[in-house]
Design a protein around this motif. Structure first.
Motif, PDB file in Angstrom:
ATOM      1  N   GLY A   1       0.796  -1.222   0.000  1.00  0.00           N
ATOM      2  CA  GLY A   1       0.000   0.000   0.000  1.00  0.00           C
ATOM      3  C   GLY A   1       0.829   1.273   0.000  1.00  0.00           C
ATOM      4  N   LEU A   2       0.228   2.342  -0.558  1.00  0.00           N
ATOM      5  CA  LEU A   2       0.824   3.677  -0.494  1.00  0.00           C
ATOM      6  C   LEU A   2       0.638   4.237   0.919  1.00  0.00           C
ATOM      7  CD1 LEU A   2      -0.292   5.555  -3.735  1.00  0.00           C
ATOM      8  CD2 LEU A   2       2.040   5.415  -2.882  1.00  0.00           C
ATOM      9  N   GLY A   3       1.310   5.310   1.208  1.00  0.00           N
ATOM     10  CA  GLY A   3       1.188   5.957   2.524  1.00  0.00           C
ATOM     11  C   GLY A   3       2.564   6.346   3.004  1.00  0.00           C
TER      12      GLY A   3
ATOM     13  N   ILE B   1      -6.680  10.775  -2.572  1.00  0.00           N
ATOM     14  CA  ILE B   1      -6.377   9.405  -2.983  1.00  0.00           C
ATOM     15  C   ILE B   1      -6.052   9.383  -4.474  1.00  0.00           C
ATOM     16  CG2 ILE B   1      -8.878   8.948  -3.306  1.00  0.00           C
ATOM     17  CD1 ILE B   1      -8.064   6.012  -2.383  1.00  0.00           C
TER      18      ILE B   1
ATOM     19  N   ASP C   1       6.160   4.050  -6.224  1.00  0.00           N
ATOM     20  CA  ASP C   1       4.743   4.393  -6.090  1.00  0.00           C
ATOM     21  C   ASP C   1       4.093   4.177  -7.452  1.00  0.00           C
ATOM     22  OD1 ASP C   1       5.547   5.247  -3.630  1.00  0.00           O
ATOM     23  OD2 ASP C   1       5.193   7.389  -3.987  1.00  0.00           O
TER      24      ASP C   1
ATOM     25  N   ALA D   1      -2.624   2.722  -4.091  1.00  0.00           N
ATOM     26  CA  ALA D   1      -3.810   3.063  -3.297  1.00  0.00           C
ATOM     27  C   ALA D   1      -4.943   2.120  -3.743  1.00  0.00           C
ATOM     28  CB  ALA D   1      -4.160   4.525  -3.537  1.00  0.00           C
TER      29      ALA D   1
ATOM     30  N   LEU E   1      -1.804  -0.197   6.865  1.00  0.00           N
ATOM     31  CA  LEU E   1      -0.724   0.349   6.024  1.00  0.00           C
ATOM     32  C   LEU E   1       0.643   0.118   6.658  1.00  0.00           C
ATOM     33  CD1 LEU E   1      -2.412   3.593   4.641  1.00  0.00           C
ATOM     34  CD2 LEU E   1      -2.032   1.441   3.454  1.00  0.00           C
TER      35      LEU E   1
ATOM     36  N   ARG F   1       3.848   0.201  -4.556  1.00  0.00           N
ATOM     37  CA  ARG F   1       2.916   0.745  -3.561  1.00  0.00           C
ATOM     38  C   ARG F   1       1.736   1.383  -4.279  1.00  0.00           C
ATOM     39  NH1 ARG F   1       5.732   3.725   0.745  1.00  0.00           N
ATOM     40  NH2 ARG F   1       5.044   5.586  -0.318  1.00  0.00           N
TER      41      ARG F   1
ATOM     42  N   LEU G   1       0.232   6.231  10.357  1.00  0.00           N
ATOM     43  CA  LEU G   1      -0.384   5.275   9.438  1.00  0.00           C
ATOM     44  C   LEU G   1      -1.320   4.319  10.169  1.00  0.00           C
ATOM     45  CD1 LEU G   1       2.395   4.144   6.923  1.00  0.00           C
ATOM     46  CD2 LEU G   1       0.507   5.723   6.546  1.00  0.00           C
TER      47      LEU G   1
ATOM     48  N   ASN H   1      -5.581   8.258   6.005  1.00  0.00           N
ATOM     49  CA  ASN H   1      -4.238   8.495   5.463  1.00  0.00           C
ATOM     50  C   ASN H   1      -4.291   8.871   3.994  1.00  0.00           C
ATOM     51  OD1 ASN H   1      -3.396   5.802   7.528  1.00  0.00           O
ATOM     52  ND2 ASN H   1      -2.465   7.809   7.778  1.00  0.00           N
TER      53      ASN H   1
ATOM     54  N   VAL I   1      -3.244   8.842   0.357  1.00  0.00           N
ATOM     55  CA  VAL I   1      -2.518   7.824  -0.409  1.00  0.00           C
ATOM     56  C   VAL I   1      -2.344   8.312  -1.857  1.00  0.00           C
ATOM     57  CG1 VAL I   1      -2.779   5.696   0.943  1.00  0.00           C
ATOM     58  CG2 VAL I   1      -4.707   6.523  -0.371  1.00  0.00           C
TER      59      VAL I   1
END
Ligand SMILES: NC(=O)c1ccc[n+]([C@@H]2O[C@H](COP(=O)([O-])OP(=O)(O)OC[C@H]3O[C@@H](n4cnc5c(N)ncnc54)[C@H](OP(=O)(O)O)[C@@H]3O)[C@@H](O)[C@H]2O)c1
Length: 318
Positions: free
Chosen positions: A121-123, A189, A216, A156, A133, A154, A129, A278, A280
């Motif tokens: 996952g992104l973040g 997002i 990402d 979303a 995440l 990573r 977090l 969060n 993302v």
């Protein structure tokens, strides 16, 4: 870098091969003529096809991993342990996922696997977090701790039929013309189409320069959750949704709500809802230099998700 290069003589292992991402990746690899082995927990099919092998096992116990990883060049890690119907037992997944990744990385070292490609996952680690995440990031560092060069993608929310977050989005928007939402509705997002995710995973396999790095990945648009819901309604030809923001809806209450309105199991929905606070959004676009794809717009990704199924909303694996 030469030894990390993947050729058509090599074989990949796909874990999570029955899942939303893994099943699509396996289909894509098949159509590209890549030799693969699918690691699955349930009954494995018998295959006479030398390009498609099945290996039965379980990451939590480590059973079957040695056989599954034998002779593997690159292993895709597309697994998580969230799920179940009990809203109050949704914190066990992090321990399970840590254990599964530990078992996997040890077996991969033993088998001499050259590369691991993991989708998480992104973040931003510096933000507070969510447990989900944080856990996805922890898995990336466990998978990087072995001798195989690990690539960490990573993402979303992934837009495609059967994806847990996408199913939550679509059931909520399809069923509720008026929605009461907490503050996370204004979090930003960057959604991505499932086909684009598969293209990035496959692109990383084919480019050894992506080995040992984190990237990402995201679609061409950034929305707030509120905008994404309206864009979804627009893509589906639905009336504009009325969204009322209230300050007091906790993730727990939201999870009850999602449990009533959608078929997504609460043990999966709750950790995802906790993560809605969060942001993302991609912070780095270096993947675009190494894997070139035509990014799918959100509205097209939604339409594609629907064209994948015959009967529209209501058809999921849960
Ligand atoms: N969906 C999204 O929107 C999204 C967004 C960003 C990142 N991701 C990442 O993408 C990856 C794949 O997610 P997904 O959406 O494809 O999940 P999914 O559809 O729920 O699939 C999970 C897979 O993991 C397998 N699995 C679970 N526990 C296992 C174990 N102990 N041993 C062996 N296999 C096990 C499941 O097998 P069974 O069929 O046997 O249960 C299933 O094939 C995850 O790392 C996730 O964080 C997903």
């Amino acid at each position: 870098m030469k030894t990390l290069e993947f050729t058509k003589q090599d074989r990949v292992l796909v874990t999570g091969a029955t899942g939303f991402i893994g099943s699509r990746l396996a289909a894509a690899l098949k159509s590209e003529g890549v030799k693969q082995r699918l690691f699955i927990r349930g009954e494995s099919a018998d295959s006479k096809d030398p390009y498609m092998q099945y290996s039965k096992g379980d990451l939590l116990t480590g059973s079957g991993l040695d056989d599954a990883l034998e002779g593997i060049h690159t292993a895709f890690y597309l697994v998580h342990s969230m799920g179940g119907k009990n809203l109050f037992k949704n914190t066990e997944y992090a321990d399970k996922d840590r254990n599964a990744a530990d078992n996997f990385v040890k077996a991969a070292d033993k088998a001499g696997v050259k590369r691991i490609i993991y989708l998480g996952g992104l973040g931003e680690a510096r933000d507070e977090l969510s447990e989900h995440l944080k856990s996805r990031m922890e898995i990336a560092s466990i998978l990087s701790s072995g001798t195989a060069a690990a690539t960490f993608l990573r993402a979303a929310i992934i837009i495609g039929a059967g994806g847990a977050s996408f199913e939550m989005l679509r059931y909520l928007v399809e069923r509720l013309p008026v929605m009461v939402c907490p503050r996370w509705i204004n979090t930003r997002i960057q959604p991505i189409a499932v086909n684009d995710v598969i293209a990035y995973l496959y692109g990383c396999l084919n480019n050894p320069e992506t080995a040992g790095k984190a990237f990402d990945i995201g679609g061409p648009e950034i929305f707030t959750y509120k905008e994404m819901m309206q864009k979804y309604a627009e893509a589906r030809g639905l009336r504009k949704r009325i969204v009322i923001t209230v300050p007091f809806l906790t993730p727990h209450l939201s999870a009850y709500w999602v449990d009533m309105v959608t078929p997504v199991p609460s043990g999966l929905a709750h950790p995802l809802i906790e993560g809605l606070r969060n942001e993302v959004v991609c912070k780095d676009d270096s993947i675009d230099q190494l894997v070139k794809i035509n990014k799918t717009r959100f509205a097209d990704a939604v339409k594609l998700a629907f064209s994948e199924e015959k009967s529209g909303p209501g058809v999921t694996g849960w």
